[in-house]
Design a protein around this motif. Structure first.
Motif, PDB file in Angstrom:
ATOM      1  N   SER A 146       0.849  -1.195   0.000  1.00 13.29           N
ATOM      2  CA  SER A 146       0.000   0.000   0.000  1.00 13.29           C
ATOM      3  C   SER A 146       0.883   1.242   0.000  1.00 13.29           C
ATOM      4  CB  SER A 146      -0.894  -0.004   1.242  1.00 13.29           C
ATOM      5  OG  SER A 146      -0.083   0.119   2.410  1.00 13.29           O
ATOM      6  N   GLY A 147       0.242   2.402  -0.058  1.00  8.07           N
ATOM      7  CA  GLY A 147       1.010   3.639   0.046  1.00  8.07           C
ATOM      8  C   GLY A 147       1.731   3.730   1.379  1.00  8.07           C
ATOM      9  N   ASN A 148       1.045   3.382   2.455  1.00 11.57           N
ATOM     10  CA  ASN A 148       1.697   3.413   3.764  1.00 11.57           C
ATOM     11  C   ASN A 148       2.771   2.343   3.880  1.00 11.57           C
ATOM     12  OD1 ASN A 148       0.204   5.572   4.697  1.00 11.57           O
ATOM     13  ND2 ASN A 148      -1.394   4.288   5.603  1.00 11.57           N
ATOM     14  N   GLY A 149       2.555   1.209   3.216  1.00 13.75           N
ATOM     15  CA  GLY A 149       3.605   0.197   3.206  1.00 13.75           C
ATOM     16  C   GLY A 149       4.866   0.711   2.533  1.00 13.75           C
ATOM     17  N   LEU A 150       4.702   1.428   1.428  1.00 16.57           N
ATOM     18  CA  LEU A 150       5.865   2.015   0.751  1.00 16.57           C
ATOM     19  C   LEU A 150       6.527   3.058   1.642  1.00 16.57           C
ATOM     20  CD1 LEU A 150       7.520   2.217  -1.899  1.00 16.57           C
ATOM     21  CD2 LEU A 150       6.002   4.105  -2.543  1.00 16.57           C
ATOM     22  N   ARG A 151       5.728   3.884   2.294  1.00 16.62           N
ATOM     23  CA  ARG A 151       6.304   4.898   3.191  1.00 16.62           C
ATOM     24  C   ARG A 151       7.080   4.237   4.332  1.00 16.62           C
ATOM     25  NH1 ARG A 151       0.816   6.785   2.260  1.00 16.62           N
ATOM     26  NH2 ARG A 151       0.886   8.509   0.743  1.00 16.62           N
ATOM     27  N   GLN A 152       6.540   3.136   4.863  1.00 16.85           N
ATOM     28  CA  GLN A 152       7.232   2.440   5.939  1.00 16.85           C
ATOM     29  C   GLN A 152       8.543   1.840   5.458  1.00 16.85           C
ATOM     30  OE1 GLN A 152       6.166   2.257   9.305  1.00 16.85           O
ATOM     31  NE2 GLN A 152       8.316   1.675   9.376  1.00 16.85           N
ATOM     32  N   ILE A 153       8.553   1.287   4.249  1.00 16.47           N
ATOM     33  CA  ILE A 153       9.792   0.754   3.675  1.00 16.47           C
ATOM     34  C   ILE A 153      10.815   1.869   3.502  1.00 16.47           C
ATOM     35  CG2 ILE A 153      10.771  -0.195   1.535  1.00 16.47           C
ATOM     36  CD1 ILE A 153       8.156  -1.868   1.345  1.00 16.47           C
ATOM     37  N   MET A 154      10.359   3.010   3.031  1.00 13.90           N
ATOM     38  CA  MET A 154      11.267   4.161   2.885  1.00 13.90           C
ATOM     39  C   MET A 154      11.844   4.567   4.230  1.00 13.90           C
ATOM     40  SD  MET A 154      11.131   7.712   3.597  1.00 13.90           S
ATOM     41  CE  MET A 154       9.396   8.144   3.549  1.00 13.90           C
ATOM     42  N   LEU A 155      10.980   4.695   5.244  1.00 12.18           N
ATOM     43  CA  LEU A 155      11.441   5.135   6.550  1.00 12.18           C
ATOM     44  C   LEU A 155      12.483   4.166   7.110  1.00 12.18           C
ATOM     45  CD1 LEU A 155       9.057   6.499   9.289  1.00 12.18           C
ATOM     46  CD2 LEU A 155      11.096   5.197   9.847  1.00 12.18           C
ATOM     47  N   ASP A 156      12.178   2.868   7.048  1.00  9.15           N
ATOM     48  CA  ASP A 156      13.140   1.875   7.538  1.00  9.15           C
ATOM     49  C   ASP A 156      14.425   1.895   6.708  1.00  9.15           C
ATOM     50  OD1 ASP A 156      11.333   1.058   9.467  1.00  9.15           O
ATOM     51  OD2 ASP A 156      10.584  -0.635   8.296  1.00  9.15           O
ATOM     52  N   GLY A 157      14.292   2.160   5.411  1.00 13.26           N
ATOM     53  CA  GLY A 157      15.453   2.160   4.529  1.00 13.26           C
ATOM     54  C   GLY A 157      16.391   3.314   4.759  1.00 13.26           C
ATOM     55  N   LEU A 158      15.915   4.384   5.381  1.00 12.53           N
ATOM     56  CA  LEU A 158      16.771   5.540   5.631  1.00 12.53           C
ATOM     57  C   LEU A 158      17.695   5.333   6.830  1.00 12.53           C
ATOM     58  CD1 LEU A 158      14.274   8.508   5.028  1.00 12.53           C
ATOM     59  CD2 LEU A 158      15.898   7.476   3.415  1.00 12.53           C
ATOM     60  N   TYR A 159      17.504   4.251   7.577  1.00 12.27           N
ATOM     61  CA  TYR A 159      18.354   3.992   8.745  1.00 12.27           C
ATOM     62  C   TYR A 159      19.819   3.843   8.360  1.00 12.27           C
ATOM     63  CZ  TYR A 159      14.558   3.104  12.124  1.00 12.27           C
ATOM     64  OH  TYR A 159      13.497   3.208  12.978  1.00 12.27           O
ATOM     65  N   LYS A 160      20.067   3.165   7.216  1.00 14.79           N
ATOM     66  CA  LYS A 160      21.447   2.895   6.791  1.00 14.79           C
ATOM     67  C   LYS A 160      21.545   2.990   5.276  1.00 14.79           C
ATOM     68  CE  LYS A 160      22.455  -0.353  10.572  1.00 14.79           C
ATOM     69  NZ  LYS A 160      23.420   0.540  11.248  1.00 14.79           N
ATOM     70  N   ASP A 161      22.674   3.482   4.779  1.00 16.07           N
ATOM     71  CA  ASP A 161      22.878   3.563   3.336  1.00 16.07           C
ATOM     72  C   ASP A 161      22.755   2.191   2.680  1.00 16.07           C
ATOM     73  OD1 ASP A 161      23.429   6.195   3.909  1.00 16.07           O
ATOM     74  OD2 ASP A 161      25.474   6.177   3.101  1.00 16.07           O
ATOM     75  N   GLU A 162      23.146   1.119   3.400  1.00 15.07           N
ATOM     76  CA  GLU A 162      23.116  -0.227   2.835  1.00 15.07           C
ATOM     77  C   GLU A 162      21.697  -0.667   2.486  1.00 15.07           C
ATOM     78  OE1 GLU A 162      24.599   0.692   5.587  1.00 15.07           O
ATOM     79  OE2 GLU A 162      26.749   0.239   5.354  1.00 15.07           O
ATOM     80  N   ARG A 163      20.688   0.015   3.025  1.00 15.74           N
ATOM     81  CA  ARG A 163      19.300  -0.350   2.737  1.00 15.74           C
ATOM     82  C   ARG A 163      18.731   0.395   1.523  1.00 15.74           C
ATOM     83  NH1 ARG A 163      16.487  -0.500   8.790  1.00 15.74           N
ATOM     84  NH2 ARG A 163      18.077  -1.788   9.804  1.00 15.74           N
ATOM     85  N   PHE A 164      19.472   1.358   0.996  1.00 13.95           N
ATOM     86  CA  PHE A 164      18.964   2.145  -0.129  1.00 13.95           C
ATOM     87  C   PHE A 164      18.570   1.277  -1.332  1.00 13.95           C
ATOM     88  CE2 PHE A 164      21.219   6.478   0.900  1.00 13.95           C
ATOM     89  CZ  PHE A 164      20.444   6.581   2.046  1.00 13.95           C
ATOM     90  N   PRO A 165      19.408   0.301  -1.736  1.00 15.48           N
ATOM     91  CA  PRO A 165      19.037  -0.470  -2.932  1.00 15.48           C
ATOM     92  C   PRO A 165      17.684  -1.163  -2.803  1.00 15.48           C
ATOM     93  CG  PRO A 165      21.353  -0.806  -2.417  1.00 15.48           C
ATOM     94  CD  PRO A 165      20.772  -0.053  -1.265  1.00 15.48           C
ATOM     95  N   TYR A 166      17.360  -1.694  -1.629  1.00 13.20           N
ATOM     96  CA  TYR A 166      16.074  -2.374  -1.469  1.00 13.20           C
ATOM     97  C   TYR A 166      14.915  -1.401  -1.667  1.00 13.20           C
ATOM     98  CZ  TYR A 166      12.367  -5.242   0.568  1.00 13.20           C
ATOM     99  OH  TYR A 166      11.202  -5.947   0.779  1.00 13.20           O
TER     100      TYR A 166
END
Length: 488
Positions: free
Chosen positions: A306-326
């Motif tokens: 969902s839109g919120n699911g994408l936002r949550q993935i983005m938020l979690d992905g900003l924790y570390k640069d290594e998560r950017f590709p996902y």
């Protein structure tokens, strides 16, 4: 202020480590009978034990008791040992029993030689007496526990879910859930210190663990040695977790440009757009589209994106640069209608239940929250307009709006006490923004110094920037702090 976090908590969710099974007798220390530890990722030198602490510190001597699990890796050179370095997990709801085997081994060799590294599971999680609100499984998904608004920006579903979570904790959480909070954890830490036979302890906390140690240093300053706080937030005694949740909006805006620059770089196989500005636009457009038309996602917690699911993935992905590709791979697959990447694994239900119960109890027992649904709705609408990346979530309804129990006394972090605190902070932290850390630095006054790093992500140490690592090593080895606040 580690680390997956549930609901909108602050600090980082901290990953829930597996409970460790105890075997074979080993050495002992004052008040603690140590045994060897077993479990995935456990260093063979790590020992485990439990200590008994009061369930309710208003009746410390004659009331019920709960177990707190502790661990240690002793200094390999006792002749160089200066004391204990306690490793305090993030969360709330994170496990710390394995930290001597994991994060502790990232410390420089000379530091590990001078300290016994000690970890623990806070009451309610892991191998300590477990908390459980028996929340319905479908409500445990991070996307639902965090107060993301409805697709149209309303909060009707958010209110109903958080009311159900609060009702479950009131119905099934019992006295343990009512006991959990930051001041209680600080008192449990002092019981650990006493059981170890130490007059003073050094400690390193990350994310929410920085607030735990700030409260400990306020209540028990005479028992502190060197206090290292990595990734902190605003200690406002009348707001605490409410401010931390609100600060997600600020932190994500601080950090997202790092991702956008990476996602627009020439030669990046996961490139999203040609310019950072276009990356932001593509993300917001896709999230709005997914609000209206979620995509099937087999294997994900909710089986949709969902839109919120994408936002949550983005938020979690900003924790570390290594998560950017996902993050970029999910964005690109969703835009193109191709197969989405495999969803990230979720914790076992027992661990998720304990982590969530502790998180809810801490947020709600630490501070009073507004109870007016209309007040939340107005705040969400304003935040959604001002900070579109987080869509109003940081001002959403938490279970605490429906919490019937009294809150703990306020804790005012101030400049009274020993000058033995060092703060580490990235300038672009998505979870505990630099602006919030400055408030903690101000509260401590001359008790503290801050080392700020011109970098992004949640959690500084160990840092790719040598001057930050050098400052940590000097502080832990000989107590030296910079003469004034430092930016690396």
């Amino acid at each position: 202020m580690k680390t997956t976090v549930r609901i909108g908590v602050v600090l980082g969710l901290a990953a829930v480590a597996s409970s460790l099974v105890v075997a074979c007798d080993s050495a002992s220390s004052p008040g603690i009978a140590w045994t060897s530890c077993q479990g995935p990722g456990v260093d063979s030198r790590q020992e485990c034990a439990t200590i008994s602490v009061p369930l309710d510190y208003t009746h410390p001597n004659d009331g019920e008791r709960v177990a707190v699990a502790v661990s240690r890796i002793r200094s390999a050179h006792p002749e160089r040992r200066r004391g204990v370095l306690l490793l305090v997990p993030g969360g709330p709801g994170g496990s710390g029993l394995n930290l001597p085997s994991t994060a502790g081994q990232g410390l420089p060799g000379p530091v590990r030689e001078e300290y016994d590294l000690v970890g623990f599971d806070p009451r309610g999680v892991g191998a300590s007496t477990a908390a459980n609100c028996h929340i319905a499984r479908e409500y445990l998904a991070t996307e639902r526990l965090r107060p993301w608004p409805d697709a149209d920006g309303g909060i009707t579903a958010n209110v109903e879910l958080e009311r159900r979570v609060a009702d479950a904790c009131v119905r099934d959480g019992g006295a343990l859930v009512r006991s959990i909070g930051t001041r209680t954890e600080a008192r449990d830490i002092d019981r650990i210190r006493a059981a170890l036979g130490e007059e003073r302890i050094a400690a390193w906390g990350t994310s929410y663990g920085t607030y735990v140690l700030s409260v400990y240093a306020t209540l028990f300053g005479e028992h502190t040695d060197r206090i290292l706080l990595d990734s902190s937030d605003d200690p406002d005694p009348d707001q605490v977790e409410r401010t931390w949740l609100g600060n997600y909006a600020v932190g994500v805006e601080d950090r997202f440009p790092d991702f956008a620059r990476w996602a627009a770089a020439d030669g990046n196989p996961d490139r999203v757009a040609q310019t950072p500005e276009a990356v932001r636009s593509e993300f917001l457009t896709l999230a709005a589209h997914l609000d209206r038309e979620p995509l099937p996602w087999p294997g994900a917690e909710l089986a949709i994106l969902s839109g919120n699911g994408l936002r949550q993935i983005m938020l979690d992905g900003l924790y570390k640069d290594e998560r950017f590709p996902y993050v970029a791979q999910v964005i690109n697959a969703a835009r193109r209608g191709s197969t989405l990447p495999a969803a990230r694994p979720t914790p076992p239900e027992q661990a998720a239940q304990a982590s969530t119960a502790v998180m809810v109890a801490t947020l709600c027992n630490d501070v009073a929250w507004p109870t007016s649904v209309d007040e939340y709705a107005s705040a969400v609408a304003a935040d959604r307009a001002r900070y579109p990346l987080t869509a109003g979530m940081p001002r959403g309804v938490a279970p605490c709006a429906f919490w019937p129990y009294p809150v703990a006394p306020r804790t005012v972090v101030d400049s009274s006490g020993p000058s033995n605190v060092l703060l580490l902070q990235n300038l672009r932290d998505p979870l505990t923004p630099y602006s919030g850390a400055l408030r903690l630095r101000q509260a401590f006054g001359d008790r503290a110094r801050m080392v700020a790093v011109d970098g992004g992500g949640h959690g500084v140490y160990p840092s790719p920037v040598a001057c930050a690592n050098d400052a940590v090593e000097r502080f832990l080895r000989d107590g030296t702090r910079p003469d004034r606040d430092l930016t690396c």
